[in-house]
Design a protein around this motif. Structure first.
Motif, PDB file in Angstrom:
ATOM      1  N   SER A  37       0.932  -1.317   0.003  1.00 25.31           N
ATOM      2  CA  SER A  37      -0.069  -0.053  -0.003  1.00 25.31           C
ATOM      3  C   SER A  37       0.828   1.392   0.187  1.00 25.31           C
ATOM      4  O   SER A  37       2.099   1.240   0.219  1.00 25.31           O
ATOM      5  CB  SER A  37      -1.002  -0.086   1.278  1.00 25.31           C
ATOM      6  OG  SER A  37      -0.125   0.037   2.417  1.00 25.31           O
ATOM      7  N   LEU A  38       0.299   2.352  -0.347  1.00 20.42           N
ATOM      8  CA  LEU A  38       0.950   3.584  -0.310  1.00 20.42           C
ATOM      9  C   LEU A  38       1.363   3.978   0.789  1.00 20.42           C
ATOM     10  O   LEU A  38       2.526   4.419   1.307  1.00 20.42           O
ATOM     11  CB  LEU A  38       0.138   4.420  -0.973  1.00 20.42           C
ATOM     12  CG  LEU A  38       0.842   6.000  -1.026  1.00 20.42           C
ATOM     13  CD1 LEU A  38       2.001   6.203  -1.931  1.00 20.42           C
ATOM     14  CD2 LEU A  38      -0.110   7.062  -1.437  1.00 20.42           C
ATOM     15  N   GLU A  39       0.508   3.522   2.018  1.00 19.67           N
ATOM     16  CA  GLU A  39       0.982   4.015   3.276  1.00 19.67           C
ATOM     17  C   GLU A  39       2.161   3.069   3.815  1.00 19.67           C
ATOM     18  O   GLU A  39       3.031   3.878   4.446  1.00 19.67           O
ATOM     19  CB  GLU A  39      -0.333   3.593   4.297  1.00 19.67           C
ATOM     20  CG  GLU A  39      -0.253   3.808   5.772  1.00 19.67           C
ATOM     21  CD  GLU A  39      -1.328   3.414   6.818  1.00 19.67           C
ATOM     22  OE1 GLU A  39      -1.386   3.933   7.783  1.00 19.67           O
ATOM     23  OE2 GLU A  39      -2.061   2.818   6.102  1.00 19.67           O
ATOM     24  N   LYS A  40       2.133   2.015   3.497  1.00 21.51           N
ATOM     25  CA  LYS A  40       3.461   1.098   3.913  1.00 21.51           C
ATOM     26  C   LYS A  40       4.677   1.555   3.184  1.00 21.51           C
ATOM     27  O   LYS A  40       5.649   1.752   3.724  1.00 21.51           O
ATOM     28  CB  LYS A  40       2.976  -0.429   3.688  1.00 21.51           C
ATOM     29  CG  LYS A  40       4.043  -1.115   3.890  1.00 21.51           C
ATOM     30  CD  LYS A  40       3.966  -2.706   3.792  1.00 21.51           C
ATOM     31  CE  LYS A  40       5.112  -3.562   4.580  1.00 21.51           C
ATOM     32  NZ  LYS A  40       4.627  -5.109   4.506  1.00 21.51           N
ATOM     33  N   ARG A  42       5.615   4.648   1.977  1.00 25.76           N
ATOM     34  CA  ARG A  42       5.964   5.909   2.858  1.00 25.76           C
ATOM     35  C   ARG A  42       6.504   5.429   4.163  1.00 25.76           C
ATOM     36  O   ARG A  42       7.577   6.006   4.528  1.00 25.76           O
ATOM     37  CB  ARG A  42       4.805   6.912   2.846  1.00 25.76           C
ATOM     38  CG  ARG A  42       4.465   7.496   1.349  1.00 25.76           C
ATOM     39  CD  ARG A  42       3.419   8.251   1.512  1.00 25.76           C
ATOM     40  NE  ARG A  42       3.312   9.133   0.172  1.00 25.76           N
ATOM     41  CZ  ARG A  42       2.065   9.607  -0.112  1.00 25.76           C
ATOM     42  NH1 ARG A  42       0.881   9.734   0.904  1.00 25.76           N
ATOM     43  NH2 ARG A  42       2.018  10.411  -1.024  1.00 25.76           N
ATOM     44  N   ALA A  43       5.749   4.431   4.725  1.00 25.60           N
ATOM     45  CA  ALA A  43       6.460   4.132   6.428  1.00 25.60           C
ATOM     46  C   ALA A  43       7.875   3.438   6.132  1.00 25.60           C
ATOM     47  O   ALA A  43       8.635   3.667   7.008  1.00 25.60           O
ATOM     48  CB  ALA A  43       5.453   3.162   6.906  1.00 25.60           C
ATOM     49  N   PRO A  47       8.599   9.506   3.094  1.00 23.68           N
ATOM     50  CA  PRO A  47       7.412  10.297   2.762  1.00 23.68           C
ATOM     51  C   PRO A  47       7.553  10.535   1.113  1.00 23.68           C
ATOM     52  O   PRO A  47       6.330  10.742   0.699  1.00 23.68           O
ATOM     53  CB  PRO A  47       7.601  11.747   3.391  1.00 23.68           C
ATOM     54  CG  PRO A  47       9.041  11.744   3.686  1.00 23.68           C
ATOM     55  CD  PRO A  47       9.667  10.647   4.172  1.00 23.68           C
ATOM     56  N   GLU A 259      -1.823  11.018  -4.732  1.00 22.44           N
ATOM     57  CA  GLU A 259      -3.333  10.738  -4.552  1.00 22.44           C
ATOM     58  C   GLU A 259      -3.953  10.812  -5.807  1.00 22.44           C
ATOM     59  O   GLU A 259      -4.824  10.031  -6.063  1.00 22.44           O
ATOM     60  CB  GLU A 259      -3.562  11.864  -3.245  1.00 22.44           C
ATOM     61  CG  GLU A 259      -3.102  11.462  -2.066  1.00 22.44           C
ATOM     62  CD  GLU A 259      -1.700  11.579  -1.988  1.00 22.44           C
ATOM     63  OE1 GLU A 259      -1.104  10.962  -0.874  1.00 22.44           O
ATOM     64  OE2 GLU A 259      -1.162  12.493  -2.557  1.00 22.44           O
ATOM     65  N   GLU A 262      -3.968   7.491  -7.440  1.00 26.81           N
ATOM     66  CA  GLU A 262      -4.642   6.486  -6.734  1.00 26.81           C
ATOM     67  C   GLU A 262      -6.207   6.665  -7.211  1.00 26.81           C
ATOM     68  O   GLU A 262      -7.016   5.733  -6.949  1.00 26.81           O
ATOM     69  CB  GLU A 262      -4.408   6.718  -5.271  1.00 26.81           C
ATOM     70  CG  GLU A 262      -2.830   5.896  -5.125  1.00 26.81           C
ATOM     71  CD  GLU A 262      -3.038   5.330  -3.655  1.00 26.81           C
ATOM     72  OE1 GLU A 262      -3.736   5.611  -2.571  1.00 26.81           O
ATOM     73  OE2 GLU A 262      -2.045   4.445  -3.597  1.00 26.81           O
ATOM     74  N   HIS A 297       2.333   4.039  -5.319  1.00 27.40           N
ATOM     75  CA  HIS A 297       0.923   3.873  -5.375  1.00 27.40           C
ATOM     76  C   HIS A 297       0.611   2.563  -4.680  1.00 27.40           C
ATOM     77  O   HIS A 297       1.470   1.734  -4.967  1.00 27.40           O
ATOM     78  CB  HIS A 297       0.309   4.525  -6.280  1.00 27.40           C
ATOM     79  CG  HIS A 297       0.346   3.387  -7.506  1.00 27.40           C
ATOM     80  ND1 HIS A 297      -0.357   2.368  -7.872  1.00 27.40           N
ATOM     81  CD2 HIS A 297       1.506   3.262  -8.548  1.00 27.40           C
ATOM     82  CE1 HIS A 297       0.059   1.575  -8.842  1.00 27.40           C
ATOM     83  NE2 HIS A 297       0.984   2.133  -9.491  1.00 27.40           N
ATOM     84  N   SER A 298      -0.707   2.379  -4.259  1.00 28.05           N
ATOM     85  CA  SER A 298      -1.246   1.096  -3.830  1.00 28.05           C
ATOM     86  C   SER A 298      -1.628   0.394  -5.025  1.00 28.05           C
ATOM     87  O   SER A 298      -2.635   0.569  -5.505  1.00 28.05           O
ATOM     88  CB  SER A 298      -2.415   1.247  -2.887  1.00 28.05           C
ATOM     89  OG  SER A 298      -1.921   2.211  -1.764  1.00 28.05           O
TER      90      SER A 298
END
Length: 371
Positions: A37-40, A42-43, A47, A259, A262, A297-298
């Protein structure tokens, strides 16, 4: 075949090389984050997401099935051109045979030297590796139905519109002397060898026409509008048309962002992969930024990166590609060798395999045309 000036030959060679290398670089940039996922992303990577190659398949710069299938697409196109000398001209048959050779790399430990049809590409041991191949590609080229040629009337996997059609379609656009409608049609007929849903094969046709427009010296915007015009003539074009128009709308919506990417989808299906790749190529400030936007992106990061890379590479040529990414790319030598052979065939085919061809035996060994 029209005579090519030296400048035209150099420009075409650079664009073919750029298309292949750019696609492979985008593929490799996305390979290590394809299922994240995009969140992962970036984590783990910061960023900005990934900013270069990250480990995948035991190395940096590894390519996936996307690049593998592009290589075999180009190999099939070369053999189709050679086969014209035999009086037999049906490119989808040669592409089907090429994809069957790719399928062998997904099940065999290495090249079977007893096979007379492999040519030099089929003997490249590094290609004998599974890199998350698409299920429709595998099922369409294996089992009891493998030898059957999928057609528009009787396609393989009639309900599949996975991105395995579009991620391998860029080479059709390198047929720059063909009419765009014929390029579109060939990409369609070679998509139904594995994917039969209209959105899948029409997305492939659209990408091929956009690539061809850039390869001829036009802009990506011109290519998109030509693709939309050709799509409008086809039944069941609505999903592909809507996706391309969404990409154009996103370009006008403001500053590029993950974003916005996505909002176009995840890229697992053909029209979403096409839209993301086209959007990122259209808004790219430079090749690197466009490629990084296309993979962070995810979703199907390697396929969207590959499509964006095909487009930016054919638009700008190989010398514009980021040198550090070129240097670290798996299979670079094979990509360049095949690109140059494709250019040789298109520009000098009769000299290579005509009745008086001095190098005919060597070319026939590289690209055997049997039957």
């Amino acid at each position: 075949m029209p005579l090519w000036s030296r400048a035209q030959q150099q420009d075409f060679r650079s664009r073919v090389r750029g298309c292949l290398l750019g696609g492979a670089i985008g593929d490799a940039l996305g390979a290590g984050i394809e299922f994240e996922s995009l969140e992962k992303i970036r984590a783990v990577h910061g960023p900005q997401g990934v900013t270069g190659y990250v480990p995948a398949y035991g190395r940096l710069g590894a390519v996936t099935d996307d690049t593998q299938m592009v290589l075999f697409t180009l190999d099939g196109l070369i053999r189709a051109h050679i086969r014209r000398d035999t009086g037999s001209w049906h490119p989808p048959t040669d592409l089907h045979l090429a994809y069957l050779r790719w399928a062998a790399t997904q099940r065999d430990w290495g090249p079977d030297e007893r096979r007379a049809d492999l040519g030099w590409l089929g003997r490249e041991e590094w290609l004998y590796a599974q890199r998350a191949p698409g299920q429709a590609c595998l099922s369409g080229l294996s089992g009891p139905d493998a030898e059957r040629l999928g057609t528009l009337e009787a396609p393989k996997n009639p309900h599949s519109k996975g991105c395995g059609t579009v991620m391998r379609a860029a080479p059709f656009g390198l047929l720059t002397t063909w009419d765009p409608g014929l390029v579109f049609q060939l990409a369609v007929e070679c998509s139904v060898l594995t994917h039969g849903h209209p959105t899948g094969y029409l997305s492939a046709g659209a990408l091929a026409v956009i690539v061809q427009t850039a390869a001829r010296g036009g802009t990506l915007e011109e290519g998109v509008h030509l693709a939309l015009a050709l799509l409008s003539e086809r039944p069941a074009h609505e999903e592909t048309t809507t996706a391309l128009r969404a990409a154009l709308d996103a370009v006008r919506a403001g500053e590029p962002s993950a974003e916005r990417v996505e909002a176009l989808g995840e890229g697992w299906v053909a029209e979403e992969a096409l839209a993301i790749g086209v959007y990122c190529a259209l808004v790219a400030h430079d090749i690197r930024s466009g490629l990084l936007l296309a993979v962070n992106h995810s979703g199907d990061s390697d396929s969207t990166g590959a499509i964006c890379g095909n487009l930016l590479g054919v638009l700008h040529g190989d010398t514009a590609l980021p040198p550090g990414l070129v240097a670290g790319l798996e299979g670079r030598a094979a990509l360049l060798e095949l690109a140059d052979d494709f250019v040789l065939e298109l520009m000098h085919g009769p000299e290579l395999h005509g009745p008086d061809a001095a190098g005919g035996a060597a070319w026939a060994a590289r690209y055997p045309v049997l039957g």
